[in-house]
Design a protein around this motif. Structure first.
Motif, PDB file in Angstrom:
ATOM      1  N   GLY A 146       0.821  -1.200   0.000  1.00 17.41           N
ATOM      2  CA  GLY A 146       0.000   0.000   0.000  1.00 17.41           C
ATOM      3  C   GLY A 146       0.854   1.248   0.000  1.00 17.41           C
ATOM      4  N   SER A 189       4.774   1.081   0.868  1.00 17.57           N
ATOM      5  CA  SER A 189       5.672   0.177   0.154  1.00 17.57           C
ATOM      6  C   SER A 189       6.773   0.935  -0.558  1.00 17.57           C
ATOM      7  CB  SER A 189       4.890  -0.664  -0.855  1.00 17.57           C
ATOM      8  OG  SER A 189       4.312   0.166  -1.840  1.00 17.57           O
ATOM      9  N   HIS A 209      -4.249   4.974   9.899  1.00 17.84           N
ATOM     10  CA  HIS A 209      -4.572   3.563   9.615  1.00 17.84           C
ATOM     11  C   HIS A 209      -3.682   2.997   8.502  1.00 17.84           C
ATOM     12  CE1 HIS A 209      -8.086   4.374  12.055  1.00 17.84           C
ATOM     13  NE2 HIS A 209      -8.473   5.312  11.226  1.00 17.84           N
ATOM     14  N   ASP A 268      -0.331  -1.432   6.648  1.00 15.05           N
ATOM     15  CA  ASP A 268      -0.563  -2.496   5.662  1.00 15.05           C
ATOM     16  C   ASP A 268       0.738  -3.257   5.462  1.00 15.05           C
ATOM     17  OD1 ASP A 268      -3.168  -1.554   5.291  1.00 15.05           O
ATOM     18  OD2 ASP A 268      -2.527  -0.170   3.719  1.00 15.05           O
ATOM     19  N   ASP A 307       2.741  -7.343   5.156  1.00 11.73           N
ATOM     20  CA  ASP A 307       2.764  -8.799   5.059  1.00 11.73           C
ATOM     21  C   ASP A 307       3.952  -9.275   5.888  1.00 11.73           C
ATOM     22  OD1 ASP A 307       0.659  -8.620   3.331  1.00 11.73           O
ATOM     23  OD2 ASP A 307       1.829  -9.023   1.525  1.00 11.73           O
ATOM     24  N   CYS A 366      -2.765  -6.664  16.439  1.00 12.55           N
ATOM     25  CA  CYS A 366      -2.900  -5.331  15.849  1.00 12.55           C
ATOM     26  C   CYS A 366      -4.028  -4.573  16.520  1.00 12.55           C
ATOM     27  CB  CYS A 366      -3.122  -5.411  14.337  1.00 12.55           C
ATOM     28  SG  CYS A 366      -4.791  -5.874  13.823  1.00 12.55           S
ATOM     29  N   GLY A 422      -7.161  -2.438  12.910  1.00 13.67           N
ATOM     30  CA  GLY A 422      -7.117  -3.048  11.586  1.00 13.67           C
ATOM     31  C   GLY A 422      -7.568  -4.492  11.657  1.00 13.67           C
ATOM     32  N   GLN A 423      -7.193  -5.268  10.665  1.00 10.46           N
ATOM     33  CA  GLN A 423      -7.560  -6.674  10.652  1.00 10.46           C
ATOM     34  C   GLN A 423      -6.361  -7.536  10.287  1.00 10.46           C
ATOM     35  OE1 GLN A 423     -10.175  -8.013   7.522  1.00 10.46           O
ATOM     36  NE2 GLN A 423      -9.593  -6.350   6.137  1.00 10.46           N
ATOM     37  N   ARG A 479      -0.970 -11.414   7.166  1.00 11.16           N
ATOM     38  CA  ARG A 479      -1.127 -10.100   6.556  1.00 11.16           C
ATOM     39  C   ARG A 479      -1.963  -9.209   7.483  1.00 11.16           C
ATOM     40  NH1 ARG A 479       0.548 -11.496   1.447  1.00 11.16           N
ATOM     41  NH2 ARG A 479       0.073 -13.637   0.818  1.00 11.16           N
ATOM     42  N   VAL A 480      -1.569  -7.952   7.574  1.00 12.94           N
ATOM     43  CA  VAL A 480      -2.303  -6.976   8.376  1.00 12.94           C
ATOM     44  C   VAL A 480      -2.697  -5.823   7.467  1.00 12.94           C
ATOM     45  CG1 VAL A 480      -2.240  -5.446  10.370  1.00 12.94           C
ATOM     46  CG2 VAL A 480      -0.980  -7.613  10.431  1.00 12.94           C
ATOM     47  N   ARG A 481      -3.942  -5.376   7.592  1.00 11.89           N
ATOM     48  CA  ARG A 481      -4.425  -4.286   6.752  1.00 11.89           C
ATOM     49  C   ARG A 481      -5.122  -3.223   7.595  1.00 11.89           C
ATOM     50  NH1 ARG A 481      -1.419  -6.578   4.140  1.00 11.89           N
ATOM     51  NH2 ARG A 481      -1.614  -7.475   2.028  1.00 11.89           N
ATOM     52  N   GLY A 482      -4.779  -1.957   7.325  1.00  7.70           N
ATOM     53  CA  GLY A 482      -5.454  -0.822   7.935  1.00  7.70           C
ATOM     54  C   GLY A 482      -5.233  -0.649   9.421  1.00  7.70           C
TER      55      GLY A 482
END
Length: 340
Positions: A48, A51, A120, A123, A125, A166, A169-170, A179-182
């Motif tokens: 995201g 990166s 947020h 993002d 991996d 985390c 996020g999720q 993987r973690v996002r947001g």
């Protein structure tokens, strides 16, 4: 018993015979020394907004080349707080503010790292990697990521287990990646273990030992784990004081102080800092119940390091332990005494 004969042969100028007799009777049958190796790598890929430009997600950079980030980021700062044993990094990149804290806690027997993101922007991996001898890598039923293997030579089993948490996020768990996002924060806890019990005894359960270390702090927050680490670190670190004259260099970063020193500017405080850095290294690599400090110590990141990253009694081993008593770290010598 052969030593007198070896001496006689040497004084008789029969060096070849003396060498063969010494080789037969004075040397150990097993002469190969295996390298002290890294257990593995915790790899965090930023995706995201965070990166690297043109970066292919999922690649593994074994050369640890983070120079691009140092050049591209703004307000980049990196520190090691010797008084707490915590390493920190802070910077801004692509509109996001990043803050990181990492420490290896002797109290819990794990490595803990916490990344904080603005807006947020967490993002990432997250994976575990190792260059060789890996037998298995998978997400366990409890959501943790396992990397395990067995050394080709000797057969010692080893493992790393990663737990990810985390906030904001999720977490998405794939077959062999997390993987973690947001997220606003991403916390990683890593436990490592081997099947080594004692010399000649490799019957230990590496996975069970690593799981037990993580389970012991399962119900503790980041703040609790951090506070316990700082207290244990301070128990040793705060025993010793060194006071040298102050100078303008006391407010400068270490790299700038080194440059000034090379140009001839006196900086007594830098010498004091170096003493404490040596204490930090010994505290980090030689605690009761562990192996003694070796050449590259816990910071060895290679599979075939120089001089095997082992123990050299010509001078290196002694140098590691020179400050142990005079800087009030006597119990850090226990691993060396136990090994001898």
């Amino acid at each position: 018993e052969s030593l007198p004969e070896i001496r006689r042969l040497l004084f008789s100028r029969k060096n070849g015979e003396a060498y063969r007799l010494a080789e037969r009777d004075l040397l150990a049958a097993e002469r190969h020394i295996d390298s002290y190796q890294s257990a593995g790598e915790l790899v965090v890929d930023f995706v995201g907004r965070g990166s690297r430009p043109g970066h292919e997600v999922g690649t593994f950079n074994s050369d640890h080349d983070n120079g691009w980030l140092h050049m591209a980021a703004q307000d980049y700062e990196r520190e090691l707080d010797l008084a707490t044993g915590i390493a920190g990094t802070a910077f801004r990149y692509r509109g996001l503010t990043h803050r990181r804290e990492t420490f290896a806690t002797a109290h819990a027997g794990i490595i803990a790292s916490r990344f904080t993101f603005s807006d947020h922007g967490g993002d990432v991996d997250i994976n575990l990697q190792r260059e060789q001898d890996v037998r298995e890598r998978r997400v366990l039923p409890d959501g943790r990521l396992l990397l395990s293997g067995r050394l080709t030579r000797g057969g010692m089993r080893f493992c790393l287990i990663l737990e990810v948490r985390c906030e904001g996020g999720q977490i998405i768990r794939d077959e062999d990646c997390i993987r973690v996002r947001g997220a606003d924060t991403v916390e990683m806890r890593v436990a490592m273990a081997t099947s080594w019990i004692a010399p000649g005894d490799l019957t230990g359960d590496a996975v069970a030992k690593a799981k037990a270390a993580l389970d012991a702090v399962k119900h503790q927050s980041w703040s609790q784990v951090r506070a316990d680490h700082v207290a244990e670190h301070a128990r040793l670190f705060d025993r010793f004081r060194i006071s040298l004259p102050s100078s303008d260099g006391d407010t400068l970063p270490t790299d700038a102080r080194l440059d000034r020193l090379k140009s001839g500017v006196d900086d007594p405080g830098l010498a004091a800092l170096f003493v404490h850095y040596g204490r930090y290294l010994l505290m980090s690599s030689s605690r009761p119940g562990s192996l003694p400090a070796n050449l590259q110590g816990k910071w060895c990141h290679q599979m075939l390091p120089a001089w095997n990253s082992d123990y050299h009694t010509n001078i290196h081993l002694q140098m590691n332990y020179w400050p142990v008593d005079i800087t009030n770290l006597s119990e850090c010598q226990q691993p060396l005494t136990d090994l001898i």
